[in-house]
Design a protein around this motif. Sequence first.
Motif, PDB file in Angstrom:
ATOM      1  N   SER A  71       0.950  -0.796  -0.203  1.00  0.00           N
ATOM      2  CA  SER A  71       0.167   0.229  -0.168  1.00  0.00           C
ATOM      3  C   SER A  71       0.646   1.211   0.002  1.00  0.00           C
ATOM      4  N   THR A  99      -4.474  -0.907   8.127  1.00  0.00           N
ATOM      5  CA  THR A  99      -4.272  -2.370   8.217  1.00  0.00           C
ATOM      6  C   THR A  99      -5.845  -3.213   7.635  1.00  0.00           C
ATOM      7  N   GLU A 100      -7.115  -3.322   7.151  1.00  0.00           N
ATOM      8  CA  GLU A 100      -8.136  -3.632   6.958  1.00  0.00           C
ATOM      9  C   GLU A 100      -7.805  -3.941   5.259  1.00  0.00           C
ATOM     10  N   GLY A 102      -6.534  -0.239   3.513  1.00  0.00           N
ATOM     11  CA  GLY A 102      -5.926   0.447   3.031  1.00  0.00           C
ATOM     12  C   GLY A 102      -6.244   2.155   2.803  1.00  0.00           C
ATOM     13  N   ARG A 155       0.941  -0.949   4.193  1.00  0.00           N
ATOM     14  CA  ARG A 155      -0.351  -2.270   4.576  1.00  0.00           C
ATOM     15  C   ARG A 155       0.288  -3.550   3.374  1.00  0.00           C
ATOM     16  N   ASP A 161      -5.223  -7.935   8.196  1.00  0.00           N
ATOM     17  CA  ASP A 161      -4.567  -6.692   8.840  1.00  0.00           C
ATOM     18  C   ASP A 161      -3.573  -6.889   9.104  1.00  0.00           C
ATOM     19  N   PHE A 163       1.565  -5.901   8.171  1.00  0.00           N
ATOM     20  CA  PHE A 163       1.448  -4.390   8.131  1.00  0.00           C
ATOM     21  C   PHE A 163       2.258  -4.430   8.133  1.00  0.00           C
TER      22      PHE A 163
END
Length: 333
Positions: A71, A99-100, A102, A155, A161, A163
């Motif tokens: 990400s 994290t889930e 973006g 991410r 989730d 990263f």
Amino acid sequence: MESLMPVYRSFTFFRTVIFLSLGYISCLPLEGDPICTAEGIAQYSLVFTGKWSRTAFPKQYPVYRPPAQWSSLIAVSHSSDYHMWQEAAYASNGVREFTEKGELWTLMKEVEKAEETMQSVYGFSSTPPISSGTAQSKTEIAAHSRHSLLSFMVRIVPSPDWFVGVDSLDLCKGNQWKEEVSIDLYPYDAGTDSGFTFSSPNYATVPQETITQITASSPSHPANSFYYPRLKHLPPIARVTLTKLKRSQNVGLFGIQPNGASISNEIQMEDSDAETPLDCEVSTWSSWGLCRGKCGEVGRKIRTRYIRLNPANDGAPCPSLEEEEECEPDNCV
């Protein structure tokens, strides 16, 4: 890919405040923290290098929908009374959404609030998303003696989730700015989603857990995409290198050019040299089949299993997929 334009617009005022302050924001370090006495503003080049290759991480390596990628990178320079994220602490709502999904908006509002209420954030910078697991991106960020710590997050895409990042890296040592810092990065679980694999469906963790580092043996579950029981340690999945620049660099405090574009680029890299062995994984045995043979003679029955994961990089080969056993033939009177 997430667009960063709303983020840039939302931070226009934020950047203006910082420029006008010229680094004279008052934010004293907490008692017991080392005090940075380096002079002036330090400008750093930040290079993020992905090492997420199929040879280094062969298990369930995502090749499509979407393929392995990264990400946007979100970085801030700050004082010791601010944390973007911390291991063993609970993820904020902004970190959860980033994290889930973006999504950047809530995380950016948290950074902005920290600057406005505590004056604990000095510089902000970001890069666009990276479309390959082994690509490289670059940006720049400024730090000040009262705000000499650096934190960032990227991410892992796709993932539940997960990263990589750094929490409160000090760019200063006494009265000197560090000239170069290079750190290997490893995956973290934000503790907000219970998926085990890169492509797991969204399944919220209730109650929420704390942020933890993912290792070759934790979570200890064969379905975990980073589960490599033969390894003591995972190879690094990425690396960040920070290099101090000369003051003559014509860059704003937020690593953003006057036209609002992020100073970043994407460079395709070679696959990592690391080759992680991946052992073959097979299913459990099926039930025994019928015993076949002539009445009065010894018969044979068979059970089977199938390959769940093929070996890679000289991992253990697959065992036999069929097993035979003596038996008395069925349907004999």
